[in-house]
Design a protein around this motif. Structure first.
Motif, PDB file in Angstrom:
ATOM      1  N   ALA A  81       6.810  -2.224   5.982  1.00  0.00           N
ATOM      2  CA  ALA A  81       6.189  -1.340   4.849  1.00  0.00           C
ATOM      3  C   ALA A  81       4.695  -1.179   5.079  1.00  0.00           C
ATOM      4  O   ALA A  81       3.898  -2.042   5.612  1.00  0.00           O
ATOM      5  CB  ALA A  81       6.473  -1.871   3.579  1.00  0.00           C
ATOM      6  N   PRO A  82       4.194  -0.042   4.623  1.00  0.00           N
ATOM      7  CA  PRO A  82       5.020   1.136   4.219  1.00  0.00           C
ATOM      8  C   PRO A  82       5.553   1.802   5.438  1.00  0.00           C
ATOM      9  O   PRO A  82       5.002   1.827   6.472  1.00  0.00           O
ATOM     10  CB  PRO A  82       3.814   2.014   3.667  1.00  0.00           C
ATOM     11  CG  PRO A  82       2.611   1.476   4.083  1.00  0.00           C
ATOM     12  CD  PRO A  82       2.697   0.099   4.651  1.00  0.00           C
ATOM     13  N   GLU A  85      13.935   3.618  -3.273  1.00  0.00           N
ATOM     14  CA  GLU A  85      13.637   2.271  -3.487  1.00  0.00           C
ATOM     15  C   GLU A  85      13.794   1.228  -2.135  1.00  0.00           C
ATOM     16  O   GLU A  85      12.639   0.404  -1.867  1.00  0.00           O
ATOM     17  CB  GLU A  85      14.640   1.547  -4.185  1.00  0.00           C
ATOM     18  CG  GLU A  85      14.589   0.176  -4.706  1.00  0.00           C
ATOM     19  CD  GLU A  85      13.279   0.049  -5.605  1.00  0.00           C
ATOM     20  OE1 GLU A  85      12.636  -0.755  -5.554  1.00  0.00           O
ATOM     21  OE2 GLU A  85      13.137   1.078  -6.333  1.00  0.00           O
ATOM     22  N   CYS A  86      14.460   1.583  -1.257  1.00  0.00           N
ATOM     23  CA  CYS A  86      14.674   0.749  -0.056  1.00  0.00           C
ATOM     24  C   CYS A  86      15.052   1.542   1.164  1.00  0.00           C
ATOM     25  O   CYS A  86      16.067   2.260   1.206  1.00  0.00           O
ATOM     26  CB  CYS A  86      15.663  -0.475  -0.271  1.00  0.00           C
ATOM     27  SG  CYS A  86      15.823  -1.708   1.038  1.00  0.00           S
ATOM     28  N   LEU A  87      14.210   1.280   2.215  1.00  0.00           N
ATOM     29  CA  LEU A  87      14.710   1.811   3.560  1.00  0.00           C
ATOM     30  C   LEU A  87      15.293   0.541   4.696  1.00  0.00           C
ATOM     31  O   LEU A  87      15.276   0.970   5.792  1.00  0.00           O
ATOM     32  CB  LEU A  87      13.646   2.559   4.344  1.00  0.00           C
ATOM     33  CG  LEU A  87      13.361   4.077   3.568  1.00  0.00           C
ATOM     34  CD1 LEU A  87      12.118   4.634   4.190  1.00  0.00           C
ATOM     35  CD2 LEU A  87      14.566   5.183   3.645  1.00  0.00           C
ATOM     36  N   GLY A 131       0.701  -1.139  -0.259  1.00  0.00           N
ATOM     37  CA  GLY A 131       0.074  -0.048   0.039  1.00  0.00           C
ATOM     38  C   GLY A 131       0.778   1.472   0.145  1.00  0.00           C
ATOM     39  O   GLY A 131       0.278   2.240   0.442  1.00  0.00           O
ATOM     40  N   ALA A 132       1.962   1.066  -0.202  1.00  0.00           N
ATOM     41  CA  ALA A 132       2.965   2.324  -0.452  1.00  0.00           C
ATOM     42  C   ALA A 132       2.518   3.525  -1.154  1.00  0.00           C
ATOM     43  O   ALA A 132       2.616   4.631  -0.956  1.00  0.00           O
ATOM     44  CB  ALA A 132       4.317   2.021  -0.579  1.00  0.00           C
ATOM     45  N   HIS A 160       9.351   5.703  10.540  1.00  0.00           N
ATOM     46  CA  HIS A 160       7.968   5.496  11.098  1.00  0.00           C
ATOM     47  C   HIS A 160       7.447   4.363  10.167  1.00  0.00           C
ATOM     48  O   HIS A 160       7.650   4.406   8.841  1.00  0.00           O
ATOM     49  CB  HIS A 160       7.097   6.694  10.679  1.00  0.00           C
ATOM     50  CG  HIS A 160       7.527   7.945  11.575  1.00  0.00           C
ATOM     51  ND1 HIS A 160       7.332   8.174  12.778  1.00  0.00           N
ATOM     52  CD2 HIS A 160       8.368   9.071  11.163  1.00  0.00           C
ATOM     53  CE1 HIS A 160       8.029   9.116  13.423  1.00  0.00           C
ATOM     54  NE2 HIS A 160       8.552   9.862  12.090  1.00  0.00           N
ATOM     55  N   TYR A 161       6.936   3.301  10.412  1.00  0.00           N
ATOM     56  CA  TYR A 161       6.764   2.180  10.243  1.00  0.00           C
ATOM     57  C   TYR A 161       5.169   1.805  10.189  1.00  0.00           C
ATOM     58  O   TYR A 161       4.263   2.363  10.755  1.00  0.00           O
ATOM     59  CB  TYR A 161       7.060   0.922  11.002  1.00  0.00           C
ATOM     60  CG  TYR A 161       8.798   1.318  11.158  1.00  0.00           C
ATOM     61  CD1 TYR A 161       9.682   0.678  10.388  1.00  0.00           C
ATOM     62  CD2 TYR A 161       9.061   1.651  12.416  1.00  0.00           C
ATOM     63  CE1 TYR A 161      10.932   0.742  10.269  1.00  0.00           C
ATOM     64  CE2 TYR A 161      10.633   1.812  12.418  1.00  0.00           C
ATOM     65  CZ  TYR A 161      11.498   1.409  11.657  1.00  0.00           C
ATOM     66  OH  TYR A 161      12.516   1.462  11.678  1.00  0.00           O
ATOM     67  N   ASP A 162       4.632   0.948   9.278  1.00  0.00           N
ATOM     68  CA  ASP A 162       3.357   0.485   9.320  1.00  0.00           C
ATOM     69  C   ASP A 162       2.140   1.555   9.108  1.00  0.00           C
ATOM     70  O   ASP A 162       1.466   1.714   9.940  1.00  0.00           O
ATOM     71  CB  ASP A 162       2.860  -0.457  10.401  1.00  0.00           C
ATOM     72  CG  ASP A 162       3.888  -1.906  10.470  1.00  0.00           C
ATOM     73  OD1 ASP A 162       3.737  -2.445   9.617  1.00  0.00           O
ATOM     74  OD2 ASP A 162       4.063  -2.251  11.662  1.00  0.00           O
TER      75      ASP A 162
END
Length: 113
Positions: free
Chosen positions: A44-45, A36-38, A4-5, A54-56
């Motif tokens: 994610a997101p 592209e990537c953290l 859902g990003a 900050h996650y989810d």
């Protein structure tokens, strides 16, 4: 992008009032950049804001983070920069001056042969 990003990015753009990466919002507080990537696919997101991750993320969490950054909501665990209005506090007492150590006189050593 994962989990859902794309929807989160669209919500961020709409919430801060920008349409493209690296465009600064009208209030000068926000811009966004897609990467592209953290390194946290399982969370994610996610995003980084003010050097914090900050996650989810959800649309509601995005709104909360933006309101906190704008100063509309208190940030959890942070203290206001200036104290609340109230009676003035007494000034701190000055520290006592440090005593300087006296230089030790050289000890008498035995003469070398």
């Amino acid at each position: 992008m994962l989990r859902g990003a794309y929807e989160i990015v669209d919500h961020v753009k709409k919430s801060i009032g920008v349409t493209a990466p690296d465009v600064v919002s009208a209030d000068g507080l926000f811009s966004y950049e897609e990467v592209e990537c953290l390194g946290a696919c399982e969370f994610a997101p996610m995003m980084r804001l003010d050097h914090r991750y900050h996650y989810d993320l959800t649309a509601e969490r995005i709104d909360q983070l933006i309101a906190e950054r704008k100063g509309l909501l208190p940030v959890h665990g942070e203290v206001a920069a200036k104290p609340a209005a109230g009676p003035p506090t007494a000034p701190k007492k000055p520290r006592a001056a440090r005593k300087k150590k006296k230089a030790e006189s050289p000890t008498k050593s035995e003469p070398s042969p």
